[in-house]
Design a protein around this motif. Structure first.
Motif, mmCIF file in Angstrom:
data_model
loop_
_atom_site.group_PDB
_atom_site.id
_atom_site.type_symbol
_atom_site.label_atom_id
_atom_site.label_comp_id
_atom_site.label_asym_id
_atom_site.label_seq_id
_atom_site.Cartn_x
_atom_site.Cartn_y
_atom_site.Cartn_z
ATOM 1 N N ARG A 4 -10.757 70.544 -11.316
ATOM 2 C CA ARG A 4 -11.444 70.753 -12.595
ATOM 3 C C ARG A 4 -12.958 70.549 -12.494
ATOM 4 N NH1 ARG A 4 -7.613 66.672 -15.957
ATOM 5 N NH2 ARG A 4 -5.988 67.491 -14.648
ATOM 6 N N TRP A 198 0.007 71.998 -17.667
ATOM 7 C CA TRP A 198 -0.863 72.989 -18.291
ATOM 8 C C TRP A 198 -0.239 74.380 -18.317
ATOM 9 C CZ3 TRP A 198 -2.564 76.920 -15.009
ATOM 10 C CH2 TRP A 198 -2.468 76.676 -13.642
ATOM 11 N N HIS A 230 -2.487 75.964 -26.124
ATOM 12 C CA HIS A 230 -3.696 75.722 -25.336
ATOM 13 C C HIS A 230 -3.575 76.562 -24.061
ATOM 14 C CE1 HIS A 230 -5.423 71.911 -27.227
ATOM 15 N NE2 HIS A 230 -4.402 72.269 -27.989
ATOM 16 N N TYR A 232 -5.203 77.715 -20.231
ATOM 17 C CA TYR A 232 -5.952 77.150 -19.107
ATOM 18 C C TYR A 232 -6.118 78.210 -18.012
ATOM 19 C CZ TYR A 232 -4.249 72.835 -21.293
ATOM 20 O OH TYR A 232 -3.950 71.836 -22.177
ATOM 21 N N ALA A 256 -10.271 74.273 -18.683
ATOM 22 C CA ALA A 256 -9.564 74.137 -19.966
ATOM 23 C C ALA A 256 -10.572 74.422 -21.074
ATOM 24 C CB ALA A 256 -9.018 72.720 -20.110
ATOM 25 N N GLU A 258 -12.891 73.413 -23.557
ATOM 26 C CA GLU A 258 -13.556 72.148 -23.878
ATOM 27 C C GLU A 258 -14.825 72.335 -24.689
ATOM 28 O OE1 GLU A 258 -13.940 70.722 -19.907
ATOM 29 O OE2 GLU A 258 -11.914 69.876 -19.872
ATOM 30 N N LYS A 259 -15.455 73.493 -24.532
ATOM 31 C CA LYS A 259 -16.691 73.768 -25.291
ATOM 32 C C LYS A 259 -16.326 74.332 -26.658
ATOM 33 C CE LYS A 259 -19.639 72.904 -21.987
ATOM 34 N NZ LYS A 259 -20.589 71.788 -22.087
ATOM 35 N N GLU A 262 -15.052 77.753 -26.787
ATOM 36 C CA GLU A 262 -13.697 77.964 -26.262
ATOM 37 C C GLU A 262 -12.637 77.375 -27.197
ATOM 38 O OE1 GLU A 262 -15.187 77.455 -21.617
ATOM 39 O OE2 GLU A 262 -14.467 75.724 -22.733
ATOM 40 N N MET A 263 -13.079 76.369 -27.957
ATOM 41 C CA MET A 263 -12.101 75.668 -28.810
ATOM 42 C C MET A 263 -11.925 76.322 -30.177
ATOM 43 S SD MET A 263 -12.342 71.664 -27.986
ATOM 44 C CE MET A 263 -13.975 71.360 -28.597
ATOM 45 N N HIS A 269 -8.654 77.064 -28.729
ATOM 46 C CA HIS A 269 -8.244 76.456 -27.456
ATOM 47 C C HIS A 269 -7.790 77.477 -26.416
ATOM 48 C CE1 HIS A 269 -8.550 72.623 -29.407
ATOM 49 N NE2 HIS A 269 -7.731 73.030 -30.357
#
Ligand code: BMA
Length: 314
Positions: A4, A198, A230, A232, A256, A258-259, A262-263, A269
């Protein structure tokens, strides 16, 4: 290195924002390729204006891989498709593109709801120049997404990866082969979802990229940790001579959501890859991805580290 931490998001993200294109409300899931020294993307777009409801692919071009210009009209002109059933199929988005010999082939998972059925079928198109686009054939039954062609024959046969299944169904990656890119058979399961948290519900492919160590496949995984989906990004390495054999896969995800970009969006998500470009000479992998089913972003990092993370199952 921890998977990651391998990829870095580009500081200009999102690279394509629908806010810059009147009439388009999302520009996402970009399938990348190189053409005449440019980096290009097949960008999925939607416009939910009820009088002009469409999901279409637009071509984006860039000389630096960062600043893209989106074409003014959809890539596939449906009026050029003769078969009335194919012409009426659902939107052309989520393409996977592969160059084989002189042609670029792309496969779109198009809905069959519009013609009275359920689920998506894989529709194969080909082009040399992205001006004349030729419909080739429908190459799967419904409930099929993510069809990703290998970039040439392996021991005399073409191969592809798929993700059969839709919605809440558990879906993994299958592999099959063909003599001519149209007739497919010898279907085998390759990788089931749930090998890590994930990808508890889904794991799906993008077009395999040849590297010294084998075939590198950037994957998407999906899980429902808090009653919401979610998505990934991960990776998988297949044997060069026998692509049914998995050499390794990332145990952790590479990226993933996280920003904020992106969310939050049309689907929250979500980081969703539809391919990647490698720059072997600078040991770089460029992963263009859809963020929250709304925008186009880029994350890049060391190619050899991604491969190492697959091989060591990090
Ligand atoms: C997949 C497809 C993609 C989408 C993703 C996340 O099943 O529908 O278009 O990006 O889900 O919503």
């Amino acid at each position: 290195m921890e998977p990651r931490k391998i990829l870095t998001r580009h500081e200009n993200n999102p690279l394509i924002d629908p806010a810059d294109y009147p009439g388009i409300i999302s520009a996402f899931n970009p399938s990348p390729f190189e053409l005449n020294g440019k980096i290009c993307l097949l960008v999925s777009t939607t416009n939910t204006n009820k009088e002009n409801n469409f999901r279409e692919t637009f071509l984006a071009e860039s000389t630096d891989g960062i600043h893209f210009t989106l074409s003014g009209t959809p890539l596939v002109d449906r009026s050029s498709i003769k078969d009335p059933v194919v012409k009426a199929l659902g939107g052309i988005i989520d393409n996977r593109i592969t160059k084989i010999d002189d042609f670029y082939y792309f496969v779109s998972p198009q809905g069959t709801w519009e013609v009275g059925h359920q689920g998506c079928v894989s529709v194969l198109y080909k082009t040399r120049d992205f001006i004349d686009i030729e419909f080739v054939e429908v190459i799967s039954l419904p409930w099929q997404r993510g069809c990703s062609l290998f970039p040439g024959k392996i021991n005399g046969k073409y191969y592809r990866l798929d993700r059969p299944g839709e919605g809440a169904m558990k879906s993994g990656i299958w592999i099959s082969s063909s003599p001519d890119l149209i007739h497919w058979g010898c279907h085998r399961p390759l990788l089931s979802p749930g090998y890590a948290i994930w990808n508890g519900l889904k794991i799906g492919p993008t077009p395999p990229i040849e590297v010294d160590e084998g075939w590198l496949v950037i994957t998407h995984g999906m899980d429902i940790p808090d009653n919401s989906m979610h998505y990934y990004i991960g990776a998988l390495l297949l044997d060069k001579e026998n692509p049914q054999h998995i050499l390794g896969k990332t145990n952790s995800y590479l990226l993933a959501a996280e920003k904020d970009y992106e969310m939050f969006g049309h689907v929250n998500h979500v980081v969703f890859p539809t391919g990647a470009i490698i720059k072997a000479e600078s040991d770089e992998i460029l992963i263009y991805y859809g963020a929250a089913d709304t925008r186009v972003c880029l994350a890049s990092g060391s190619l050899s580290r991604v491969i190492e993370a697959c091989k060591k199952e990090l």
